[in-house]
Each structure stands twice: as structure tokens, then as C-alpha cells.
Design an enzyme around this catalytic site. Structure first.
Site, mmCIF file in Angstrom:
data_model
loop_
_atom_site.group_PDB
_atom_site.id
_atom_site.type_symbol
_atom_site.label_atom_id
_atom_site.label_comp_id
_atom_site.label_asym_id
_atom_site.label_seq_id
_atom_site.Cartn_x
_atom_site.Cartn_y
_atom_site.Cartn_z
ATOM 1 N N CYS A 289 33.554 44.550 27.390
ATOM 2 C CA CYS A 289 33.349 44.336 28.814
ATOM 3 C C CYS A 289 34.610 43.636 29.318
ATOM 4 C CB CYS A 289 32.076 43.543 29.080
ATOM 5 S SG CYS A 289 32.000 41.928 28.263
ATOM 6 N N MET A 290 34.513 42.810 30.346
ATOM 7 C CA MET A 290 35.709 42.141 30.843
ATOM 8 C C MET A 290 36.129 40.990 29.935
ATOM 9 S SD MET A 290 36.929 43.714 33.391
ATOM 10 C CE MET A 290 38.152 42.474 33.812
#
Length: 269
Positions: free
Chosen positions: A129-130
């Protein structure tokens, strides 16, 4: 290149660049984070390498990890699960991507299908994800629940032990709890993941669907299945013929004729 640079490689990725001055590494792309306050020392960037959750198969990381193609190739990662719809897939010619198109709710089933296929093909896959702390960690925990048959608390602790910076949001926890009830039944007692759980390490249950070794006493012996009364009179073991009673001899009172040749000699007297 200056002598100081040659003697002091970057402590994060090991490559030579002006990391203390904030220069981006030309090999892996990392750099030091800027200082939050004026005069404060710069903070080191998180590791350039993603976290290995399952040996030689499943890796967990951030978008920053996913942007370092050389690092991924070094780890022999060939597949990438992008859990954030807004994140771009940077190296479509080098890796096999699967991007989730829905932000909420989390599509655990779609992600698990992709990861299960990667495991069948023995491919190394990165889930990101981020930041690699909440969303991607939730998908990894969901995969462990589905593929290994572990409960949520066990899955969370397994991931947390390997990537300490993991911190699930309240929304992620709630969706995982609902997925746990979907897998194990609505009446199953939920185990809310917390940091207070002891490290499980060894002794986790076997994955669901594992083939159990058959018991030896389940199949009867071939001799037990044969009725002795149904054995034919001319049945032979090996090369010898079974001894039988000679019906032509009326003076032996049913005794066994010791002669067992195929052509018995007749008394001509």
C-alpha cells in the site's frame, strides 16, 4: 567520486550517493527524510527492502518498496499486488501486477485469488500500500486466514512479529473481523488483534485442507476378505498342489491320501 563517499556507503541500501545531503539514490531511489523541525537531524528512510512474511513467497511493503525495481529483482519478486487504486504500477514490463480497483470495502476474496495463484506457480509476490502498515497488512492477514486456516489474532501477530511497524486502523480491524466471521462462521468467537498477544511463532495450526496420512487399519487384509469356505478345491499356493481326499479309495475312512501326483498309480493285482 570523493574519497569520503567511497568509504561511507549508504547505511540503508549500501549504494554510494550523497545520502546525507538528501540526494536520491540512482540505483534504488531512496533518500533521507527531511527534518521535521529546523535544526533537527534528518531521519533515516525506512528500509529499502520489503518484509518477508512467508519464506520465499510473500512479501509486505510500501509503495516506496514497490518503486525500487532493482531491489525487487534482487529478491526475485515477479508479482505485485497493488492494494491502493490511486497508486500507479511503475514497471509493467518487468513485473506482473494485480491492482485492486475498490477502496472500500476491502476486496479480500479478489486479492486472495491472485495470491493463491502466485503460490501455486511458486512465484514471489509483494503486497503493498502507501506505507506498508495498515491496508496491505490487512490483506496479508486475510490471506493467512484463508490459506492457512489461522484465526485473526494469530495472523496479526505473525505479521506484526515480522514487520513491527504494522498498525491496523480501526476500519481495517473491523473489516478483518467481518471476514473472519465469514470464513469461520458467524457464531465463531472473534479474537480482536491487539499488540498484547504473545508471539506465537511455532505451534500454529496446520493449514486448512492439508491431506492427512491414511491410517493403516482402515483397509482390511486380502486374507480377511476371503472366506475359507469359498476356496476352490484345486486352489494352489505357489507351485504345490493342495492335498485332497481320493474319492476312489473307500478303505481310508476319509483319511488323506499321501500320494499327490497328478497321475496316481493303480494297483493291477
Amino acid at each position: 567520486m570523493r574519497k569520503r563517499e567511497r568509504e561511507n556507503p549508504c547505511g540503508i541500501c549500501g549504494h554510494y550517493h550523497k545520502y546525507e545531503e538528501g540526494e536520491v539514490c540512482g540505483v534504488c531511489g531512496h533518500r533521507l527524510k527531511p527534518a521535521e523541525e529546523e535544526g533537527a537531524p534528518a531521519k533515516l528512510h525506512e528500509s529499502a527492502f520489503p518484509t518477508e512474511v512467508l519464506k520465499d513467497f510473500l512479501f509486505l511493503g510500501s509503495y516506496d518498496n514497490a518503486s525500487r525495481s532493482e531491489v525487487l529483482k534482487t529478491l526475485s519478486i515477479s508479482h505485485i499486488l497493488n492494494t491502493v487504486p490511486a497508486c500507479q504500477n511503475l514497471y509493467k514490463n518487468s513485473f506482473t501486477y494485480h491492482s485492486l480497483q475498490r477502496d472500500k470495502p476491502m476486496d479480500f476474496d479478489e486479492a486472495n485469488q491472485f495470491l493463491e495463484q502466485c503460490e501455486r506457480e511458486r512465484a514471489r509476490v509483494l503486497v503493498h500500500c502507501m506505507t506498508g502498515r495498515s491496508r496491505s497488512a490487512a490483506f496479508v492477514a486475510a490471506f493467512l486466514m484463508k490459506s492457512r486456516g489461522w484465526r485473526l489474532a494469530q495472523c496479526f501477530q505473525w505479521v506484526k512479529d515480522r514487520r513491527p511497524q504494522v498498525q491496523l486502523t480501526d476500519a481495517s480491524q473491523q473489516e478483518l473481523l467481518e471476514y473472519e466471521q465469514k470464513l469461520f462462521g458467524p457464531s465463531a468467537q472473534s479474537m480482536v488483534p491487539t499488540e498484547s498477544f504473545a508471539s506465537l511463532g511455532f505451534g500454529l495450526p496446520q493449514r486448512a485442507g492439508d491431506i492427512q496420512a491414511p491410517m493403516f487399519n482402515q483397509t482390511p487384509s486380502i486374507f480377511e476378505r476371503v472366506n475359507p469356505n469359498n476356496v476352490p478345491a484345486n486352489f494352489t499356493f505357489g507351485a504345490e498342489r493342495t492335498l485332497g481326499v481320493n474319492p476312489q479309495d473307500n478303505n481310508n475312512n476319509g483319511a488323506v491320501n499321501p500320494t499327490s501326483t497328478d497321475n496316481p498309480m493303480m494297483d493291477g493285482s
